[in-house]
Design a protein around this motif. Sequence first.
Motif, PDB file in Angstrom:
ATOM      1  N   LEU A 126      -0.045  47.746  18.968  1.00  0.00           N
ATOM      2  CA  LEU A 126       0.939  47.597  18.133  1.00  0.00           C
ATOM      3  C   LEU A 126       1.042  48.171  16.634  1.00  0.00           C
ATOM      4  O   LEU A 126      -0.329  47.989  16.128  1.00  0.00           O
ATOM      5  N   VAL A 127       1.940  48.741  16.237  1.00  0.00           N
ATOM      6  CA  VAL A 127       2.026  49.262  14.807  1.00  0.00           C
ATOM      7  C   VAL A 127       2.754  48.138  14.034  1.00  0.00           C
ATOM      8  O   VAL A 127       2.455  47.925  13.018  1.00  0.00           O
ATOM      9  N   ASP A 128       3.613  47.110  14.700  1.00  0.00           N
ATOM     10  CA  ASP A 128       4.308  46.149  14.133  1.00  0.00           C
ATOM     11  C   ASP A 128       4.707  45.027  14.870  1.00  0.00           C
ATOM     12  O   ASP A 128       4.729  45.546  16.164  1.00  0.00           O
ATOM     13  N   SER A 129       4.763  43.979  14.576  1.00  0.00           N
ATOM     14  CA  SER A 129       5.243  42.888  15.243  1.00  0.00           C
ATOM     15  C   SER A 129       5.527  41.723  14.601  1.00  0.00           C
ATOM     16  O   SER A 129       5.439  41.813  13.166  1.00  0.00           O
ATOM     17  N   ARG A 130       6.441  40.897  15.184  1.00  0.00           N
ATOM     18  CA  ARG A 130       6.667  39.634  14.559  1.00  0.00           C
ATOM     19  C   ARG A 130       6.204  38.492  15.622  1.00  0.00           C
ATOM     20  O   ARG A 130       6.651  38.642  16.774  1.00  0.00           O
ATOM     21  N   LEU A 131       6.014  37.423  15.214  1.00  0.00           N
ATOM     22  CA  LEU A 131       5.538  36.146  15.912  1.00  0.00           C
ATOM     23  C   LEU A 131       6.098  34.906  15.141  1.00  0.00           C
ATOM     24  O   LEU A 131       5.366  34.712  14.273  1.00  0.00           O
ATOM     25  N   ILE A 132       7.043  34.355  15.738  1.00  0.00           N
ATOM     26  CA  ILE A 132       8.019  33.640  15.104  1.00  0.00           C
ATOM     27  C   ILE A 132       7.991  32.282  15.950  1.00  0.00           C
ATOM     28  O   ILE A 132       8.529  32.191  17.111  1.00  0.00           O
TER      29      ILE A 132
END
Length: 144
Positions: A126-132
């Motif tokens: 991953l270069v970017d992610s969100r975990l919400i």
Amino acid sequence: MTETYVDPSPLNFQSFKDLPRDTPIHMLNLLLYRDVAEYPHGHDHAGKGWSGRRAYEEYGKTSGPIFRKAGGRIVWRGRFETMVTGPEVRAWHDGFIAQYPNAGAFFAMIKDPEYQKAVVNRTAALVDSRLIRFAPGEAGEGFG
């Protein structure tokens, strides 16, 4: 340049840990893959030239049994098409919602030694992610 996130900050992770641990949780995952996975020097997959998507597939394969053992399951999965509300500069490749019986199950998963070996694939991918984190709600026909 847009800020990127792959791992939780200490402050965000503490906020997660401060929430109830005995209620079901949904974790929204938004994923932006690297063109080429970035493994640490000396890792078995370093130098293979895998794409980020391929490295994430390896993460899914190696972490899946631990995820399922913790009681996790995917309740929704989708492929990004366009940003309707939000920054035009951010596009995601994939998204999914993982359901856990409770936060304790999530903690058990991430503390598992085999999971800790598997998660290097996620970081490489991953270069970017969100975990919400969300508390599950009732589905229905309306917005309210």
